[in-house]
Design an enzyme around this catalytic site. Structure first.
Site, PDB file in Angstrom:
ATOM      1  N   MET A 135     -14.603  -8.863  12.252  1.00  0.00           N
ATOM      2  CA  MET A 135     -15.269  -8.212  13.374  1.00  0.00           C
ATOM      3  C   MET A 135     -15.381  -9.193  14.538  1.00  0.00           C
ATOM      4  SD  MET A 135     -18.378  -6.246  11.400  1.00  0.00           S
ATOM      5  CE  MET A 135     -18.729  -7.648  10.338  1.00  0.00           C
ATOM      6  N   GLY A 175     -20.067 -11.577  15.786  1.00  0.00           N
ATOM      7  CA  GLY A 175     -18.801 -12.074  15.262  1.00  0.00           C
ATOM      8  C   GLY A 175     -18.821 -12.475  13.796  1.00  0.00           C
ATOM      9  N   SER A 176     -18.160 -11.747  12.902  1.00  0.00           N
ATOM     10  CA  SER A 176     -18.304 -11.999  11.488  1.00  0.00           C
ATOM     11  C   SER A 176     -17.230 -11.264  10.695  1.00  0.00           C
ATOM     12  CB  SER A 176     -19.703 -11.563  11.043  1.00  0.00           C
ATOM     13  OG  SER A 176     -20.041 -10.332  11.652  1.00  0.00           O
ATOM     14  N   ARG A 177     -17.452 -11.113   9.379  1.00  0.00           N
ATOM     15  CA  ARG A 177     -16.434 -10.519   8.509  1.00  0.00           C
ATOM     16  C   ARG A 177     -17.092  -9.845   7.317  1.00  0.00           C
ATOM     17  NH1 ARG A 177     -12.554 -14.793   5.724  1.00  0.00           N
ATOM     18  NH2 ARG A 177     -12.781 -13.978   3.623  1.00  0.00           N
TER      19      ARG A 177
END
Length: 250
Positions: free
Chosen positions: A120, A208-210
């Site tokens: 993301m 901002g990540s996953r």
């Protein structure tokens, strides 16, 4: 009327609507907007105030929480996040999701499974949703580093939160929220024992990540590397469809 086709929010028509802003983001957006307006109109510092006002708009956009129409297929495993499919790889599931949790509750079986990673960016919606419906069996928070979430080792070293959901037939699906370079907090909306529907909101990650999803052994991925996913709508896999390609690894 009888025979009317409805979506799964009970609506008989489809109209575009502005997405709501999640309460977690309203306080940040309002604070930034307030500072910007004071800077512009009280101190006449437009060079600072207008960028701050733009930042407030960006914060509101980041925390947008649009409605989603979940596929009405009991075998569908849906995407838990908006973003880019950055990895499809065969791995061992995290230790936190495997075996007995110490209280007699079994987790995922040991052995290699397909992991689908969704990255993301700050432009994606960051509300995460459960891939399947059932009971939340585990929610395990792990403190860690804040490396770039697109690195493979972020799955083991970054701040992360593991979630395990069990369907009524005993099928288990685990997924992990992983913080990235900018993210500094993973916020759960659920707790162990909660009953969730497929595509229901379960948490968010700030900035901002996953999210990694661990498919049941032998289940085939229906998405490809580089594909964009929509949380709660994109079907990642279907239970019962076996993987015809041995050793999936990208």
């Amino acid at each position: 009327m009888a025979g009317e086709i409805l979506d799964n929010q009970g609506r008989g028509e489809a109209n575009w609507q502005w997405p709501s802003i999640h309460p977690e983001g309203r306080k940040f957006g309002v604070a930034a907007a307030g500072i910007a307006l004071v800077t512009i109109f009280l101190f006449d510092l437009e060079l600072i105030g207008w960028p701050l006002l733009a930042l407030a708009g960006g914060i509101f956009a980041f925390f947008r929480d649009p409605e989603r129409v979940v596929p009405q297929d009991e075998n569908a495993i849906v995407a838990p996040a908006d973003g880019l499919v950055s990895q499809i790889i065969t791995v061992e599931p995290p230790a936190e999701l495997v075996g007995d949790d110490g209280a007699g509750q079994l987790g995922l079986p040991a052995g290699p499974v397909t992991r689908i990673s969704i990255f993301m960016s700050v432009f994606d919606v960051h509300i995460n949703r459960t891939p399947i419906g059932g009971v939340v069996k585990r929610l395990v928070y792990m403190p860690g580093k804040f490396m770039s979430a697109d690195l493979d080792k972020a799955s083991e070293e970054n701040e992360r939160q593991h979630i395990l959901v069990e369907r009524t037939d005993g099928m288990l699906v685990g997924f992990t929220q992983i913080a990235g370079l900018v993210a500094r907090r993973i916020i759960p909306f659920v707790k162990p024992g909660d009953i969730v529907a497929t595509g229901q909101r379960v948490g968010l990650i700030r900035f901002g990540s996953r999210v990694d999803v661990y498919l049941p052994a032998g289940t085939a991925s229906k998405v490809l590397l580089g594909q964009k996913t929509v949380a709660g709508e994109t079907v990642l896999a279907e239970l019962g469809q076996q993987n015809l390609i041995e050793g999936v690894s990208q």
